[in-house]
Motif scaffolding. Structure first.
Motif, PDB file in Angstrom:
ATOM      1  N   ASN A   1       0.831  -1.221   0.000  1.00 41.90           N
ATOM      2  CA  ASN A   1       0.000   0.000   0.000  1.00 41.90           C
ATOM      3  C   ASN A   1       0.859   1.263   0.000  1.00 41.90           C
ATOM      4  N   ASP A   2       1.947   1.198  -0.784  1.00 44.82           N
ATOM      5  CA  ASP A   2       2.877   2.339  -0.911  1.00 44.82           C
ATOM      6  C   ASP A   2       3.553   2.700   0.393  1.00 44.82           C
ATOM      7  N   GLN A   3       3.592   1.778   1.356  1.00 42.90           N
ATOM      8  CA  GLN A   3       4.252   2.014   2.632  1.00 42.90           C
ATOM      9  C   GLN A   3       5.361   0.981   2.835  1.00 42.90           C
ATOM     10  N   PRO A   4       6.501   1.407   3.431  1.00 39.87           N
ATOM     11  CA  PRO A   4       7.587   0.450   3.689  1.00 39.87           C
ATOM     12  C   PRO A   4       7.370  -0.326   4.991  1.00 39.87           C
ATOM     13  N   TRP A   5       7.748  -1.585   4.967  1.00 41.81           N
ATOM     14  CA  TRP A   5       7.624  -2.457   6.140  1.00 41.81           C
ATOM     15  C   TRP A   5       8.910  -3.266   6.294  1.00 41.81           C
ATOM     16  N   HIS A   6       9.278  -3.578   7.550  1.00 41.89           N
ATOM     17  CA  HIS A   6      10.273  -4.632   7.761  1.00 41.89           C
ATOM     18  C   HIS A   6       9.644  -5.954   7.320  1.00 41.89           C
ATOM     19  N   LYS A   7      10.475  -6.881   6.847  1.00 39.27           N
ATOM     20  CA  LYS A   7       9.942  -8.199   6.503  1.00 39.27           C
ATOM     21  C   LYS A   7       9.321  -8.861   7.721  1.00 39.27           C
ATOM     22  N   ASP A   8       9.968  -8.680   8.890  1.00 37.50           N
ATOM     23  CA  ASP A   8       9.456  -9.312  10.104  1.00 37.50           C
ATOM     24  C   ASP A   8       8.162  -8.673  10.591  1.00 37.50           C
ATOM     25  N   CYS A   9       7.906  -7.444  10.165  1.00 33.74           N
ATOM     26  CA  CYS A   9       6.689  -6.745  10.608  1.00 33.74           C
ATOM     27  C   CYS A   9       5.519  -6.952   9.651  1.00 33.74           C
ATOM     28  N   PHE A  10       5.815  -7.421   8.435  1.00 30.24           N
ATOM     29  CA  PHE A  10       4.759  -7.601   7.449  1.00 30.24           C
ATOM     30  C   PHE A  10       4.129  -8.977   7.657  1.00 30.24           C
ATOM     31  N   VAL A  11       3.075  -9.041   8.500  1.00 28.81           N
ATOM     32  CA  VAL A  11       2.475 -10.307   8.915  1.00 28.81           C
ATOM     33  C   VAL A  11       0.971 -10.270   8.701  1.00 28.81           C
ATOM     34  N   CYS A  12       0.382 -11.441   8.681  1.00 32.39           N
ATOM     35  CA  CYS A  12      -1.076 -11.567   8.604  1.00 32.39           C
ATOM     36  C   CYS A  12      -1.705 -10.902   9.817  1.00 32.39           C
ATOM     37  N   VAL A  13      -2.726 -10.112   9.608  1.00 35.70           N
ATOM     38  CA  VAL A  13      -3.340  -9.367  10.700  1.00 35.70           C
ATOM     39  C   VAL A  13      -4.022 -10.288  11.706  1.00 35.70           C
ATOM     40  N   VAL A  14      -4.307 -11.529  11.307  1.00 35.57           N
ATOM     41  CA  VAL A  14      -4.992 -12.468  12.202  1.00 35.57           C
ATOM     42  C   VAL A  14      -3.998 -13.391  12.903  1.00 35.57           C
ATOM     43  N   CYS A  15      -3.252 -14.202  12.135  1.00 41.80           N
ATOM     44  CA  CYS A  15      -2.399 -15.235  12.740  1.00 41.80           C
ATOM     45  C   CYS A  15      -0.941 -14.800  12.911  1.00 41.80           C
ATOM     46  N   LYS A  16      -0.575 -13.613  12.399  1.00 44.12           N
ATOM     47  CA  LYS A  16       0.770 -13.040  12.541  1.00 44.12           C
ATOM     48  C   LYS A  16       1.842 -13.814  11.759  1.00 44.12           C
ATOM     49  N   THR A  17       1.453 -14.641  10.811  1.00 37.88           N
ATOM     50  CA  THR A  17       2.413 -15.324   9.956  1.00 37.88           C
ATOM     51  C   THR A  17       3.082 -14.307   9.034  1.00 37.88           C
ATOM     52  N   GLN A  18       4.412 -14.411   8.876  1.00 39.41           N
ATOM     53  CA  GLN A  18       5.114 -13.497   7.976  1.00 39.41           C
ATOM     54  C   GLN A  18       4.645 -13.722   6.539  1.00 39.41           C
ATOM     55  N   LEU A  19       4.423 -12.606   5.839  1.00 37.98           N
ATOM     56  CA  LEU A  19       3.855 -12.690   4.500  1.00 37.98           C
ATOM     57  C   LEU A  19       4.838 -12.322   3.399  1.00 37.98           C
ATOM     58  N   SER A  20       6.093 -11.957   3.771  1.00 41.91           N
ATOM     59  CA  SER A  20       7.022 -11.455   2.768  1.00 41.91           C
ATOM     60  C   SER A  20       7.382 -12.498   1.720  1.00 41.91           C
ATOM     61  N   ARG A  21       7.256 -13.801   2.067  1.00 39.75           N
ATOM     62  CA  ARG A  21       7.631 -14.853   1.124  1.00 39.75           C
ATOM     63  C   ARG A  21       6.463 -15.744   0.731  1.00 39.75           C
ATOM     64  N   GLN A  22       5.254 -15.288   0.932  1.00 39.93           N
ATOM     65  CA  GLN A  22       4.109 -16.087   0.530  1.00 39.93           C
ATOM     66  C   GLN A  22       3.007 -15.183  -0.003  1.00 39.93           C
ATOM     67  N   LYS A  23       2.065 -15.806  -0.676  1.00 45.82           N
ATOM     68  CA  LYS A  23       0.952 -15.049  -1.238  1.00 45.82           C
ATOM     69  C   LYS A  23       0.020 -14.602  -0.106  1.00 45.82           C
ATOM     70  N   PHE A  24      -0.576 -13.438  -0.321  1.00 44.25           N
ATOM     71  CA  PHE A  24      -1.494 -12.912   0.688  1.00 44.25           C
ATOM     72  C   PHE A  24      -2.631 -12.180  -0.016  1.00 44.25           C
ATOM     73  N   ILE A  25      -3.655 -11.841   0.759  1.00 44.37           N
ATOM     74  CA  ILE A  25      -4.836 -11.161   0.231  1.00 44.37           C
ATOM     75  C   ILE A  25      -5.090  -9.919   1.077  1.00 44.37           C
ATOM     76  N   SER A  26      -5.429  -8.838   0.420  1.00 41.34           N
ATOM     77  CA  SER A  26      -5.674  -7.578   1.112  1.00 41.34           C
ATOM     78  C   SER A  26      -7.170  -7.331   1.255  1.00 41.34           C
ATOM     79  N   LYS A  27      -7.539  -6.892   2.464  1.00 43.29           N
ATOM     80  CA  LYS A  27      -8.933  -6.510   2.698  1.00 43.29           C
ATOM     81  C   LYS A  27      -8.944  -5.331   3.664  1.00 43.29           C
ATOM     82  N   ASP A  28      -9.645  -4.274   3.276  1.00 40.97           N
ATOM     83  CA  ASP A  28      -9.711  -3.060   4.100  1.00 40.97           C
ATOM     84  C   ASP A  28      -8.310  -2.568   4.471  1.00 40.97           C
ATOM     85  N   GLU A  29      -7.378  -2.664   3.486  1.00 36.44           N
ATOM     86  CA  GLU A  29      -6.002  -2.206   3.628  1.00 36.44           C
ATOM     87  C   GLU A  29      -5.189  -3.013   4.644  1.00 36.44           C
ATOM     88  N   HIS A  30      -5.683  -4.200   5.001  1.00 33.82           N
ATOM     89  CA  HIS A  30      -4.942  -5.078   5.898  1.00 33.82           C
ATOM     90  C   HIS A  30      -4.562  -6.357   5.147  1.00 33.82           C
TER      91      HIS A  30
END
Length: 279
Positions: free
Chosen positions: A178-207
């Motif tokens: 979303n045009d914002q920088p994140w640490h790889k360790d901070c870029f996680v699923c909003v629910v289960c906190k799994t790191q998302l930097s190396r896997q596919k993810f889905i965005s909803k309501d900017e999360h």
């Protein structure tokens, strides 16, 4: 015949009332001494007579008046000087010819003064400073941007990206979302906190959500097989009156023929092809 101590050791002429010079305990009249022992001047090539001051440097000799800078001709007597290819130069001329120029101020770095070297260029110690805070860099860690040097704190303050989640500096290996920088360790699923930097993810309501969590909480269920219609990869599905089907599940409830792109009828919760529905 041995000469009398009162006679010149070489020409045997009397020395009484005459100037003379001593060498190895022998007395010589001035003409004999100069002809035998006077050093030739490096500059004018004339003998340096015993009545003249003989200035010596590395086995070479000069008259006092000939001991001068080869470039500006100023006297080097009792002054600091430097030699380059056997040529004597005053410190100013030597610096102009051979000393490094400061990358910042372009002035000569004088011999004997401390200089800083970085990426093949030289600086006065007082010129080698952080572009932002102007504090000396010395041997501190630094970062270069657009040919300007910065201490690490100033560079991070001015230019480094800060993580959208933790607000700390991202020094390497960040992720953009979303045009914002994140640490790889901070870029996680909003629910289960799994790191998302190396896997596919889905965005909803900017999360960001991992696929499993998104499907669990938000994915639609097929009205036929009751399984999740995954959103991964933009899966196609059929929607009718607030119900959804996998394309492969959108079949006549009676004869199982596919109804994708076909006319169909509904009977209670069932969907039927036109033939079965009209029977």
């Amino acid at each position: 015949m041995a000469s009398s101590p009162s006679d010149c050791h070489f020409c045997l002429q009397p020395l009484r009332g005459r100037r003379f010079a001593l060498r190895e305990e022998n007395a010589y009249c001035v003409p004999c001494y100069d002809s035998l022992y006077a050093n030739p001047c490096q500059q004018c090539k004339q003998p340096i007579e015993c009545s003249s001051k003989d200035l010596a440097y590395k086995g070479r000799h000069w008259h006092e008046g000939c001991f001068r800078c080869a470039k500006c001709s100023c006297s080097l007597v009792e002054k600091p000087f430097a030699a380059k290819d056997e040529v004597l130069l005053c410190t100013e001329c030597y610096s102009d010819e051979y000393s490094s120029k400061c990358f910042h101020c372009q002035k000569t770095i004088m011999p004997g003064s401390r200089k800083m070297e970085f990426k093949g260029s030289s600086w006065h110690e007082s010129c080698f400073v952080c572009q932002y805070c102007q504090q000396p860099l010395g041997t501190k860690p630094l970062i270069t941007k657009d040919n300007e040097n910065y201490c690490v704190p100033c560079f991070e303050k001015q230019f480094a990206h800060h993580c959208y989640a933790c607000k700390k500096v991202i020094t390497s290996g960040g992720v953009t979302y979303n045009d914002q920088p994140w640490h790889k360790d901070c870029f996680v699923c909003v629910v289960c906190k799994t790191q998302l930097s190396r896997q596919k993810f889905i965005s909803k309501d900017e999360h960001p959500y991992c696929v499993d969590c998104f499907n669990k909480f938000y994915a639609k269920k097929c009205a036929a097989c009751k399984k999740t219609i995954t959103a991964l990869g933009g899966a196609k599905y059929i929607s009718f009156e607030e119900r959804q089907w996998h394309r492969e599940c959108f079949n006549c409830a009676k004869c199982s023929v596919s109804l994708v792109g076909q006319e169909f009828l509904t009977r209670q919760d069932d969907i039927l092809c036109h033939k079965c529905g009209s029977a």
